[in-house]
Scaffold this motif. Sequence first.
Motif, PDB file in Angstrom:
ATOM      1  N   TRP A   1      19.680  12.962  15.938  1.00 45.33           N
ATOM      2  CA  TRP A   1      20.601  12.394  14.946  1.00 45.33           C
ATOM      3  C   TRP A   1      20.981  10.966  15.334  1.00 45.33           C
ATOM      4  O   TRP A   1      20.925  10.058  14.512  1.00 45.33           O
ATOM      5  CB  TRP A   1      21.873  13.229  14.860  1.00 45.33           C
ATOM      6  N   ALA A   2      21.375  10.800  16.590  1.00 42.35           N
ATOM      7  CA  ALA A   2      21.859   9.491  17.042  1.00 42.35           C
ATOM      8  C   ALA A   2      20.770   8.425  16.965  1.00 42.35           C
ATOM      9  O   ALA A   2      21.027   7.283  16.557  1.00 42.35           O
ATOM     10  CB  ALA A   2      22.383   9.596  18.469  1.00 42.35           C
ATOM     11  N   LEU A   3      19.556   8.795  17.358  1.00 41.48           N
ATOM     12  CA  LEU A   3      18.473   7.820  17.453  1.00 41.48           C
ATOM     13  C   LEU A   3      17.776   7.552  16.127  1.00 41.48           C
ATOM     14  O   LEU A   3      16.923   6.661  16.058  1.00 41.48           O
ATOM     15  CB  LEU A   3      17.445   8.290  18.486  1.00 41.48           C
ATOM     16  N   THR A   4      18.122   8.295  15.096  1.00 39.13           N
ATOM     17  CA  THR A   4      17.531   8.035  13.781  1.00 39.13           C
ATOM     18  C   THR A   4      18.573   7.475  12.809  1.00 39.13           C
ATOM     19  O   THR A   4      18.324   6.459  12.152  1.00 39.13           O
ATOM     20  CB  THR A   4      16.909   9.318  13.190  1.00 39.13           C
ATOM     21  N   GLN A   5      19.744   8.090  12.735  1.00 41.70           N
ATOM     22  CA  GLN A   5      20.760   7.630  11.792  1.00 41.70           C
ATOM     23  C   GLN A   5      21.311   6.251  12.159  1.00 41.70           C
ATOM     24  O   GLN A   5      21.835   5.544  11.297  1.00 41.70           O
ATOM     25  CB  GLN A   5      21.892   8.661  11.697  1.00 41.70           C
ATOM     26  N   HIS A   6      21.160   5.856  13.399  1.00 35.44           N
ATOM     27  CA  HIS A   6      21.579   4.516  13.816  1.00 35.44           C
ATOM     28  C   HIS A   6      20.931   3.440  12.950  1.00 35.44           C
ATOM     29  O   HIS A   6      21.553   2.424  12.622  1.00 35.44           O
ATOM     30  CB  HIS A   6      21.195   4.291  15.283  1.00 35.44           C
ATOM     31  N   TYR A   7      19.683   3.679  12.551  1.00 35.60           N
ATOM     32  CA  TYR A   7      18.941   2.662  11.797  1.00 35.60           C
ATOM     33  C   TYR A   7      19.457   2.514  10.367  1.00 35.60           C
ATOM     34  O   TYR A   7      19.186   1.490   9.726  1.00 35.60           O
ATOM     35  CB  TYR A   7      17.442   2.995  11.805  1.00 35.60           C
ATOM     36  N   ALA A   8      20.193   3.490   9.875  1.00 34.42           N
ATOM     37  CA  ALA A   8      20.852   3.356   8.575  1.00 34.42           C
ATOM     38  C   ALA A   8      22.270   2.808   8.744  1.00 34.42           C
ATOM     39  O   ALA A   8      22.657   1.846   8.083  1.00 34.42           O
ATOM     40  CB  ALA A   8      20.901   4.701   7.862  1.00 34.42           C
ATOM     41  N   ASP A   9      23.019   3.414   9.660  1.00 36.64           N
ATOM     42  CA  ASP A   9      24.437   3.069   9.808  1.00 36.64           C
ATOM     43  C   ASP A   9      24.647   1.669  10.388  1.00 36.64           C
ATOM     44  O   ASP A   9      25.650   1.026  10.102  1.00 36.64           O
ATOM     45  CB  ASP A   9      25.139   4.105  10.695  1.00 36.64           C
ATOM     46  N   PHE A  10      23.694   1.199  11.202  1.00 38.02           N
ATOM     47  CA  PHE A  10      23.816  -0.120  11.835  1.00 38.02           C
ATOM     48  C   PHE A  10      22.632  -1.012  11.457  1.00 38.02           C
ATOM     49  O   PHE A  10      22.166  -1.806  12.269  1.00 38.02           O
ATOM     50  CB  PHE A  10      23.914   0.042  13.357  1.00 38.02           C
ATOM     51  N   ASP A  11      22.182  -0.858  10.214  1.00 37.51           N
ATOM     52  CA  ASP A  11      21.010  -1.599   9.737  1.00 37.51           C
ATOM     53  C   ASP A  11      21.157  -3.107   9.911  1.00 37.51           C
ATOM     54  O   ASP A  11      20.233  -3.781  10.378  1.00 37.51           O
ATOM     55  CB  ASP A  11      20.755  -1.259   8.268  1.00 37.51           C
ATOM     56  N   VAL A  12      22.312  -3.639   9.556  1.00 33.86           N
ATOM     57  CA  VAL A  12      22.526  -5.092   9.648  1.00 33.86           C
ATOM     58  C   VAL A  12      22.396  -5.561  11.091  1.00 33.86           C
ATOM     59  O   VAL A  12      21.759  -6.584  11.382  1.00 33.86           O
ATOM     60  CB  VAL A  12      23.911  -5.472   9.077  1.00 33.86           C
ATOM     61  N   GLN A  13      22.983  -4.816  12.010  1.00 30.51           N
ATOM     62  CA  GLN A  13      22.915  -5.177  13.428  1.00 30.51           C
ATOM     63  C   GLN A  13      21.479  -5.111  13.942  1.00 30.51           C
ATOM     64  O   GLN A  13      21.019  -6.014  14.648  1.00 30.51           O
ATOM     65  CB  GLN A  13      23.802  -4.225  14.231  1.00 30.51           C
ATOM     66  N   VAL A  14      20.775  -4.029  13.596  1.00 31.76           N
ATOM     67  CA  VAL A  14      19.390  -3.860  14.043  1.00 31.76           C
ATOM     68  C   VAL A  14      18.519  -5.006  13.554  1.00 31.76           C
ATOM     69  O   VAL A  14      17.745  -5.597  14.325  1.00 31.76           O
ATOM     70  CB  VAL A  14      18.832  -2.507  13.551  1.00 31.76           C
ATOM     71  N   ARG A  15      18.642  -5.349  12.269  1.00 33.91           N
ATOM     72  CA  ARG A  15      17.804  -6.406  11.704  1.00 33.91           C
ATOM     73  C   ARG A  15      18.179  -7.780  12.245  1.00 33.91           C
ATOM     74  O   ARG A  15      17.324  -8.648  12.400  1.00 33.91           O
ATOM     75  CB  ARG A  15      17.888  -6.378  10.180  1.00 33.91           C
ATOM     76  N   ALA A  16      19.464  -7.969  12.544  1.00 35.14           N
ATOM     77  CA  ALA A  16      19.893  -9.251  13.118  1.00 35.14           C
ATOM     78  C   ALA A  16      19.275  -9.455  14.493  1.00 35.14           C
ATOM     79  O   ALA A  16      18.870 -10.571  14.855  1.00 35.14           O
ATOM     80  CB  ALA A  16      21.417  -9.297  13.202  1.00 35.14           C
ATOM     81  N   VAL A  17      19.194  -8.395  15.273  1.00 36.22           N
ATOM     82  CA  VAL A  17      18.633  -8.492  16.625  1.00 36.22           C
ATOM     83  C   VAL A  17      17.111  -8.632  16.592  1.00 36.22           C
ATOM     84  O   VAL A  17      16.534  -9.447  17.307  1.00 36.22           O
ATOM     85  CB  VAL A  17      19.044  -7.262  17.466  1.00 36.22           C
ATOM     86  N   LEU A  18      16.463  -7.846  15.730  1.00 29.28           N
ATOM     87  CA  LEU A  18      14.999  -7.870  15.685  1.00 29.28           C
ATOM     88  C   LEU A  18      14.443  -9.087  14.958  1.00 29.28           C
ATOM     89  O   LEU A  18      13.337  -9.544  15.258  1.00 29.28           O
ATOM     90  CB  LEU A  18      14.469  -6.597  15.001  1.00 29.28           C
TER      91      LEU A  18
END
Length: 211
Positions: free
Chosen positions: A170-187
């Motif tokens: 749950w943690a390692l998959t839903q993170h990509y929805a709940d923190f999408d902006v953060q993930v895309r900003a870093v990548l």
Amino acid sequence: MAVASPRTPARPRTRTRIQTKNRETILEAALEVFSQHGFRGATLDMIAAEAGLSKPNLLYYFPSKEAIHVTLLSQLMNTWLDPLRALDPGGDPVAEILGYARRKLEMSRDFPRESRLFANEIVQGAPRMQAALASDLKTLVDEKSAVIRGWAAQGKIADVDPHHLIFSIWALTQHYADFDVQVRAVLGGARDPIAEAEVFLDTLFRRLLAP
């Protein structure tokens, strides 16, 4: 004395196409508003405006903001549990667990607003979902945990705690929805977080599960 005949129970009303369409429009609008503003920040006026309906029209279908929220959460719970329900006790253990992780990741890609709606409810203490979490969710997680524990006992996978394995998915998959902006900003904009995550999680869980 004549005996009165029993009354025929009233049949539930069937919704017209217009009523069904309006109800779906309201729920779609509410999903957008709740996922952006949370339950507390959302208002009926905001939902009505997003739906393109008047507030009195909205209240014809749902008596309150909470009624809309509960309807969305009930629908979401069924959708959310489907990938775990699909875990097949008769399948290959590693393939089944990896398939579950992949399906959860795909849900983060396809249903980001629903994921944020769910996350917001949990962060607030799940006031409208506590019963479902303690019944439907717990029952299913316990059932599938028993399957995973059985695989480990047979030496088919490593001896991992099944509940915490599911939590980690749950943690390692839903993170990509709940923190999408953060993930895309870093990548950065050129990278696909979901595609990269699928490769990474496949490697991670294969190593974790190896007997």
